[in-house]
Design an enzyme around this catalytic site. Structure first.
Site, PDB file in Angstrom:
ATOM      1  N   LYS A  45       0.839  -1.217   0.000  1.00 26.10           N
ATOM      2  CA  LYS A  45       0.000   0.000   0.000  1.00 26.10           C
ATOM      3  C   LYS A  45       0.867   1.259   0.000  1.00 26.10           C
ATOM      4  O   LYS A  45       0.363   2.377  -0.041  1.00 26.10           O
ATOM      5  CB  LYS A  45      -0.892   0.032   1.243  1.00 26.10           C
ATOM      6  CG  LYS A  45      -2.053  -0.925   1.228  1.00 26.10           C
ATOM      7  CD  LYS A  45      -3.111  -0.519   2.265  1.00 26.10           C
ATOM      8  CE  LYS A  45      -2.735  -0.866   3.664  1.00 26.10           C
ATOM      9  NZ  LYS A  45      -3.837  -0.642   4.622  1.00 26.10           N
ATOM     10  N   LYS A  47       2.583   2.153   2.604  1.00 26.60           N
ATOM     11  CA  LYS A  47       2.480   2.712   3.969  1.00 26.60           C
ATOM     12  C   LYS A  47       3.487   1.995   4.868  1.00 26.60           C
ATOM     13  O   LYS A  47       3.686   0.791   4.753  1.00 26.60           O
ATOM     14  CB  LYS A  47       1.077   2.445   4.556  1.00 26.60           C
ATOM     15  CG  LYS A  47       0.009   3.441   4.187  1.00 26.60           C
ATOM     16  CD  LYS A  47      -1.294   3.116   4.916  1.00 26.60           C
ATOM     17  CE  LYS A  47      -1.684   4.240   5.848  1.00 26.60           C
ATOM     18  NZ  LYS A  47      -3.047   4.124   6.366  1.00 26.60           N
TER      19      LYS A  47
HETATM   20  N1  C2G Z   1     -10.690   6.278   9.903  1.00 23.58           N
HETATM   21  C1  C2G Z   1     -11.716   7.107  10.345  1.00 23.58           C
HETATM   22  N2  C2G Z   1     -11.405   8.322  10.867  1.00 23.58           N
HETATM   23  C2  C2G Z   1     -10.104   8.730  10.970  1.00 23.58           C
HETATM   24  C3  C2G Z   1      -9.066   7.884  10.529  1.00 23.58           C
HETATM   25  C4  C2G Z   1      -9.378   6.647   9.996  1.00 23.58           C
HETATM   26  O1  C2G Z   1     -12.907   6.756  10.263  1.00 23.58           O
HETATM   27  N3  C2G Z   1      -9.846   9.953  11.489  1.00 23.58           N
HETATM   28  C5  C2G Z   1     -11.049   4.982   9.318  1.00 23.58           C
HETATM   29  C6  C2G Z   1     -10.609   4.869   7.862  1.00 23.58           C
HETATM   30  O2  C2G Z   1     -11.569   5.482   7.014  1.00 23.58           O
HETATM   31  C7  C2G Z   1     -10.540   3.347   7.679  1.00 23.58           C
HETATM   32  C8  C2G Z   1     -10.151   2.850   9.087  1.00 23.58           C
HETATM   33  O3  C2G Z   1     -10.382   3.936   9.997  1.00 23.58           O
HETATM   34  O4  C2G Z   1     -11.823   2.831   7.330  1.00 23.58           O
HETATM   35  C9  C2G Z   1      -8.704   2.437   9.160  1.00 23.58           C
HETATM   36  O5  C2G Z   1      -7.931   3.535   8.706  1.00 23.58           O
HETATM   37  P1  C2G Z   1      -6.449   3.216   8.175  1.00 23.58           P
HETATM   38  O6  C2G Z   1      -5.733   2.409   9.185  1.00 23.58           O
HETATM   39  O7  C2G Z   1      -5.826   4.487   7.671  1.00 23.58           O
HETATM   40  O8  C2G Z   1      -6.777   2.246   6.946  1.00 23.58           O
HETATM   41  P2  C2G Z   1      -6.130   2.266   5.482  1.00 23.58           P
HETATM   42  O9  C2G Z   1      -4.652   2.363   5.602  1.00 23.58           O
HETATM   43  O10 C2G Z   1      -6.889   3.257   4.728  1.00 23.58           O
HETATM   44  O11 C2G Z   1      -6.403   0.762   4.966  1.00 23.58           O
HETATM   45  O12 C2G Z   1      -8.012  -2.584   2.057  1.00 23.58           O
HETATM   46  C10 C2G Z   1      -8.327  -1.377   2.724  1.00 23.58           C
HETATM   47  C11 C2G Z   1      -7.108  -0.785   3.372  1.00 23.58           C
HETATM   48  O13 C2G Z   1      -6.410  -1.756   4.139  1.00 23.58           O
HETATM   49  C12 C2G Z   1      -7.506   0.407   4.255  1.00 23.58           C
END
Ligand code: C2G
Length: 130
Positions: A45, A47
């Site tokens: 990803k 990340k």
């Molecule tokens: N999230 C949220 N509010 C935030 C930060 C994050 O609602 N202030 C939600 C994101 O929208 C996501 C979840 O928390 O649904 C996890 O966020 P991340 O760990 O950043 O996930 P991400 O790296 O976007 O991975 O296959 C899908 C990916 O693995 C998603």
């Protein structure tokens, strides 16, 4: 009939934005599975999380709203997970709005509003500047 919900994410530096998402997801059904991105998948990803997978998974599993944690290793595993785990609802924060609509032949696809003004990235920047 158990209504099963699934979501996917890195969940690095677990914060209230994550909690509020998981709380709303838990309210959508009776059982919530969270697929936590492995460190290897995060590299795919583009990340790099501060916390290793094992600890991120442990923290998410300790959250009162979560019933099950599985590893997220590939983009393509969602369809297989939904079928294998008999998922009724796939849901993500709305920064992913539209990205996973192709799953709607298998289950309900829902995007929930992100919590404003918090992110793992912002936490990292704040800690570095402290
Ligand atoms: N999230 C949220 N509010 C935030 C930060 C994050 O609602 N202030 C939600 C994101 O929208 C996501 C979840 O928390 O649904 C996890 O966020 P991340 O760990 O950043 O996930 P991400 O790296 O976007 O991975 O296959 C899908 C990916 O693995 C998603």
């Amino acid at each position: 009939m158990t209504r099963k919900v699934i979501t996917y994410g890195t969940f690095d530096l677990f914060h209230h934005g994550h909690v509020r998402l998981l709380q709303r997801l838990a309210d959508l059904g009776d059982h919530l599975t969270v697929a936590v991105s492995t460190d290897e998948f995060n590299a795919i990803k583009g990340k790099r999380s501060s916390i290793p997978y094992a600890h991120r998974a442990e923290i998410v599993a300790a959250c009162r709203y979560v019933d099950e944690v599985i590893p997220e290793e590939h983009w393509e595993q969602k369809r297989r997970d939904i079928e294998r785990l008999e998922i009724d609802i796939f849901a993500m924060g709305d920064d992913w709005a539209g990205h996973f609509d192709d799953l709607s032949d298998l289950c309900e696809v829902i995007y929930l509003e992100r919590t404003k003004d918090v992110s793992s990235t912002e936490i990292k920047l704040f800690v570095r500047s402290a």
